[in-house]
Design a protein around this motif. Structure first.
Motif, short mmCIF file in Angstrom:
data_model
loop_
_atom_site.label_atom_id
_atom_site.label_comp_id
_atom_site.label_asym_id
_atom_site.label_seq_id
_atom_site.Cartn_x
_atom_site.Cartn_y
_atom_site.Cartn_z
N TRP A 1 7.89 7.98 -9.73
CA TRP A 1 6.96 8.86 -9.71
C TRP A 1 6.13 8.93 -10.92
CZ3 TRP A 1 4.65 10.67 -4.52
CH2 TRP A 1 5.76 10.65 -4.13
N PHE A 2 5.00 8.85 -10.83
CA PHE A 2 4.37 9.28 -11.86
C PHE A 2 3.34 10.86 -11.11
CE2 PHE A 2 4.06 5.47 -13.78
CZ PHE A 2 4.99 4.76 -13.03
N ARG A 3 2.84 11.06 -12.47
CA ARG A 3 1.62 13.00 -12.23
C ARG A 3 0.66 12.63 -13.73
NH1 ARG A 3 5.06 18.37 -14.04
NH2 ARG A 3 5.10 17.17 -15.98
N GLN A 4 -0.78 12.66 -12.87
CA GLN A 4 -1.65 13.21 -14.23
C GLN A 4 -2.25 14.08 -14.10
OE1 GLN A 4 -5.14 9.85 -13.71
NE2 GLN A 4 -5.36 10.32 -15.81
N ALA A 5 -2.41 15.09 -14.86
CA ALA A 5 -3.05 16.63 -15.13
C ALA A 5 -4.72 16.63 -15.40
CB ALA A 5 -2.43 17.59 -16.13
N GLN B 1 1.04 -1.44 0.27
CA GLN B 1 0.29 0.23 -0.25
C GLN B 1 0.89 1.14 0.06
OE1 GLN B 1 -2.67 -0.69 3.09
NE2 GLN B 1 -4.16 -1.07 2.19
N LEU B 2 0.16 2.35 -0.71
CA LEU B 2 1.40 3.56 -0.94
C LEU B 2 0.43 4.54 -0.75
CD1 LEU B 2 2.22 2.40 -4.18
CD2 LEU B 2 4.02 2.50 -2.69
N TRP C 1 -2.66 1.15 -7.12
CA TRP C 1 -2.21 3.12 -7.22
C TRP C 1 -2.99 3.70 -5.34
CZ3 TRP C 1 0.81 5.39 -10.41
CH2 TRP C 1 0.99 4.84 -11.40
N GLY C 2 -2.42 4.69 -5.08
CA GLY C 2 -2.55 5.65 -4.04
C GLY C 2 -3.31 6.64 -4.14
N THR D 1 1.29 21.59 -12.36
CA THR D 1 0.26 20.82 -11.67
C THR D 1 -0.58 20.05 -11.62
OG1 THR D 1 -0.80 24.02 -11.84
CG2 THR D 1 -2.43 22.02 -10.92
N ALA D 2 -0.97 19.31 -11.81
CA ALA D 2 -1.15 17.30 -11.18
C ALA D 2 -1.50 16.33 -10.09
CB ALA D 2 -0.69 16.41 -12.40
N VAL D 3 -2.27 15.22 -9.84
CA VAL D 3 -1.91 15.03 -8.99
C VAL D 3 -0.62 13.31 -9.06
CG1 VAL D 3 -2.82 13.26 -7.40
CG2 VAL D 3 -4.27 14.91 -8.55
N TYR D 4 0.10 13.48 -8.14
CA TYR D 4 0.99 13.36 -7.86
C TYR D 4 1.51 11.63 -7.71
CZ TYR D 4 3.83 16.76 -10.34
OH TYR D 4 3.95 17.96 -10.91
N TYR D 5 1.62 10.58 -7.87
CA TYR D 5 1.36 8.88 -7.48
C TYR D 5 3.10 8.64 -7.23
CZ TYR D 5 -3.84 9.68 -9.02
OH TYR D 5 -4.26 10.14 -9.24
N CYS D 6 2.83 7.71 -6.35
CA CYS D 6 4.08 7.08 -6.55
C CYS D 6 3.96 5.23 -7.56
CB CYS D 6 5.07 6.76 -4.76
SG CYS D 6 4.12 6.12 -3.75
N ASN D 7 4.76 4.48 -7.53
CA ASN D 7 4.19 3.28 -7.33
C ASN D 7 6.37 2.56 -8.18
OD1 ASN D 7 3.05 0.71 -7.90
ND2 ASN D 7 1.13 2.11 -9.06
#
Length: 114
Positions: A36-40, A3-4, A104-105, A90-96
């Motif tokens: 790290w990933f991001r989604q705008a 879990q992240l 995904w967290g 500007t985006a939501v940032y995720y790790c994985n």
């Protein structure tokens, strides 16, 4: 399943800095490459930066020279230092894992705006 939990996102002015953290529920030392990933809004999730088990790093062209990825296996954490932030960050940032193999967290929101 690992879990992240991502944290550290905030509203920041252009040119500002933020440090994102990602906490894993299990040891990450045996896992090779984390990212790290991001989604705008309205866009697909994209890879921002990755770091191998040996510490080799790679960055997307849009963040190269501004962002720094690091990991602390003992603390089960992944970090992203973001400097010289731009509105397009500007985006939501995720790790994985770089393969996105884990669930995904919730991500952490980064907003760059004056």
């Amino acid at each position: 399943q690992v879990q992240l939990v991502e944290s550290g996102g905030d509203l920041v002015q252009p040119g500002g800095s933020l440090r994102l953290s990602c906490a894993a529920s299990e040891s990450i030392s045996r896992f090779a490459t984390l990212a790290w990933f991001r989604q705008a809004p309205g866009k697909q999730r994209e890879l921002v930066a990755s770091i191998s088990g040996s510490g080799n790093t790679n960055y997307g062209d849009s963040v190269k020279g501004r962002f720094t990825i690091s990991r602390d296996n003992a603390k089960k954490k992944l970090y992203l230092q973001m400097n010289s932030l731009k509105p397009e960050d500007t985006a939501v940032y995720y790790c994985n894992r770089v393969t996105a193999a884990w669930p995904w967290g919730q991500g952490t929101q980064v907003t760059v705006s004056s």
